[in-house]
Design a protein around this motif. Sequence first.
Motif, mmCIF file in Angstrom:
data_model
loop_
_atom_site.group_PDB
_atom_site.id
_atom_site.type_symbol
_atom_site.label_atom_id
_atom_site.label_comp_id
_atom_site.label_asym_id
_atom_site.label_seq_id
_atom_site.Cartn_x
_atom_site.Cartn_y
_atom_site.Cartn_z
ATOM 1 N N SER A 139 13.805 1.458 -5.595
ATOM 2 C CA SER A 139 14.120 0.715 -4.376
ATOM 3 C C SER A 139 14.883 1.550 -3.363
ATOM 4 N N GLY A 140 15.592 2.597 -3.791
ATOM 5 C CA GLY A 140 16.317 3.439 -2.849
ATOM 6 C C GLY A 140 15.392 4.209 -1.921
ATOM 7 N N GLY A 141 14.181 4.477 -2.370
ATOM 8 C CA GLY A 141 13.228 5.212 -1.544
ATOM 9 C C GLY A 141 12.161 4.317 -0.947
ATOM 10 N N ARG A 142 12.403 3.022 -0.986
ATOM 11 C CA ARG A 142 11.400 2.074 -0.500
ATOM 12 C C ARG A 142 11.313 2.135 1.017
ATOM 13 N N ARG A 143 10.097 2.316 1.465
ATOM 14 C CA ARG A 143 9.822 2.336 2.893
ATOM 15 C C ARG A 143 8.670 1.377 3.125
ATOM 16 N N ASP A 144 8.659 0.805 4.282
ATOM 17 C CA ASP A 144 7.519 -0.015 4.645
ATOM 18 C C ASP A 144 6.626 0.848 5.508
ATOM 19 N N GLY A 145 5.350 0.612 5.427
ATOM 20 C CA GLY A 145 4.471 1.320 6.323
ATOM 21 C C GLY A 145 3.269 1.926 5.651
ATOM 22 N N LYS A 146 2.448 2.477 6.502
ATOM 23 C CA LYS A 146 1.170 3.022 6.067
ATOM 24 C C LYS A 146 1.318 4.258 5.191
ATOM 25 N N THR A 147 2.365 5.054 5.420
ATOM 26 C CA THR A 147 2.541 6.275 4.637
ATOM 27 C C THR A 147 2.717 5.964 3.161
ATOM 28 N N GLN A 148 3.571 5.000 2.852
ATOM 29 C CA GLN A 148 3.812 4.664 1.452
ATOM 30 C C GLN A 148 2.576 4.037 0.815
ATOM 31 N N VAL A 149 1.912 3.166 1.528
ATOM 32 C CA VAL A 149 0.699 2.544 1.000
ATOM 33 C C VAL A 149 -0.382 3.607 0.795
ATOM 34 N N GLY A 150 -0.525 4.502 1.756
ATOM 35 C CA GLY A 150 -1.504 5.587 1.631
ATOM 36 C C GLY A 150 -1.198 6.492 0.460
ATOM 37 N N SER A 151 0.082 6.813 0.260
ATOM 38 C CA SER A 151 0.483 7.643 -0.884
ATOM 39 C C SER A 151 0.178 6.938 -2.194
ATOM 40 N N PHE A 152 0.451 5.633 -2.239
ATOM 41 C CA PHE A 152 0.151 4.849 -3.437
ATOM 42 C C PHE A 152 -1.340 4.871 -3.746
ATOM 43 N N VAL A 153 -2.163 4.617 -2.742
ATOM 44 C CA VAL A 153 -3.615 4.577 -2.936
ATOM 45 C C VAL A 153 -4.120 5.936 -3.418
ATOM 46 N N LEU A 154 -3.659 7.007 -2.798
ATOM 47 C CA LEU A 154 -4.080 8.352 -3.202
ATOM 48 C C LEU A 154 -3.646 8.659 -4.630
ATOM 49 N N LEU A 155 -2.375 8.384 -4.946
ATOM 50 C CA LEU A 155 -1.870 8.643 -6.293
ATOM 51 C C LEU A 155 -2.656 7.871 -7.341
ATOM 52 N N TYR A 156 -2.842 6.589 -7.116
ATOM 53 C CA TYR A 156 -3.512 5.775 -8.127
ATOM 54 C C TYR A 156 -5.013 6.042 -8.195
ATOM 55 N N THR A 157 -5.592 6.541 -7.114
ATOM 56 C CA THR A 157 -6.990 6.968 -7.176
ATOM 57 C C THR A 157 -7.117 8.179 -8.086
ATOM 58 N N VAL A 158 -6.217 9.145 -7.919
ATOM 59 C CA VAL A 158 -6.245 10.348 -8.763
ATOM 60 C C VAL A 158 -5.968 9.979 -10.212
ATOM 61 N N THR A 159 -4.910 9.201 -10.467
ATOM 62 C CA THR A 159 -4.592 8.871 -11.855
ATOM 63 C C THR A 159 -5.634 7.942 -12.477
ATOM 64 N N PHE A 160 -6.312 7.171 -11.658
ATOM 65 C CA PHE A 160 -7.416 6.352 -12.156
ATOM 66 C C PHE A 160 -8.492 7.251 -12.770
ATOM 67 N N PHE A 161 -8.916 8.268 -12.016
ATOM 68 C CA PHE A 161 -9.953 9.160 -12.530
ATOM 69 C C PHE A 161 -9.456 9.980 -13.716
ATOM 70 N N VAL A 162 -8.188 10.356 -13.707
ATOM 71 C CA VAL A 162 -7.619 11.063 -14.852
ATOM 72 C C VAL A 162 -7.644 10.158 -16.083
ATOM 73 N N ALA A 163 -7.201 8.903 -15.938
ATOM 74 C CA ALA A 163 -7.149 7.980 -17.079
ATOM 75 C C ALA A 163 -8.539 7.698 -17.638
#
Length: 179
Positions: A105-129
């Motif tokens: 929660s200390g690094g919680r930001r609202d906005g497109k950057t965080q959502v975009g980072s989440f989508v990119l991260l989970y897309t990569v880890t999805f294919f890894v998993a």
Amino acid sequence: MVATDPQADIAAAMSGAEPQAPAGGQAPLDPPTTGGQPSSIGLLGQLIRFALIGGFCALIDLGTYTLLTQVAGMAASPWVDIARAISFIVGTTTAFFLNRKFTFSGGRRDGKTQVGSFVLLYTVTFFVAVGVNQLMLQVLPESAWQHTLCWAVSQATATVINFVMLKWVVFREPSTEEN
């Protein structure tokens, strides 16, 4: 020692309202804040919370995967990959929102950057998993535990990637140093 009404605090939490502080000040269990945001709980605290949330969400993931492979008949290829994809999405989406609220929660930001980072991260880890799961299906001998072991190895790999990237990229805390 200041007494609070635990039932009122639980009712307030369930309704989304803020619990009332006792007369004379802040409730003793309220986390310290910095600029309106909860202060950092430190790396050890984050690891503990991440592990607890991860364990809960891993059970959701495994339960979904088991339900799909054992009950819904998705144990053969290519359905097993689809089952792993669905279980991954259910588990990691739940983990993202819980970790956002309670761990990072200390690094919680609202906005497109965080959502975009989440989508990119989970897309990569999805294919890894899914890839690690498929690799383990090829490597491990068939047994009653094969699908569970494959899931566990793929989940562990995705978990390590997720913690590192959530901590230092997606939920990166603002720097305290000023340039």
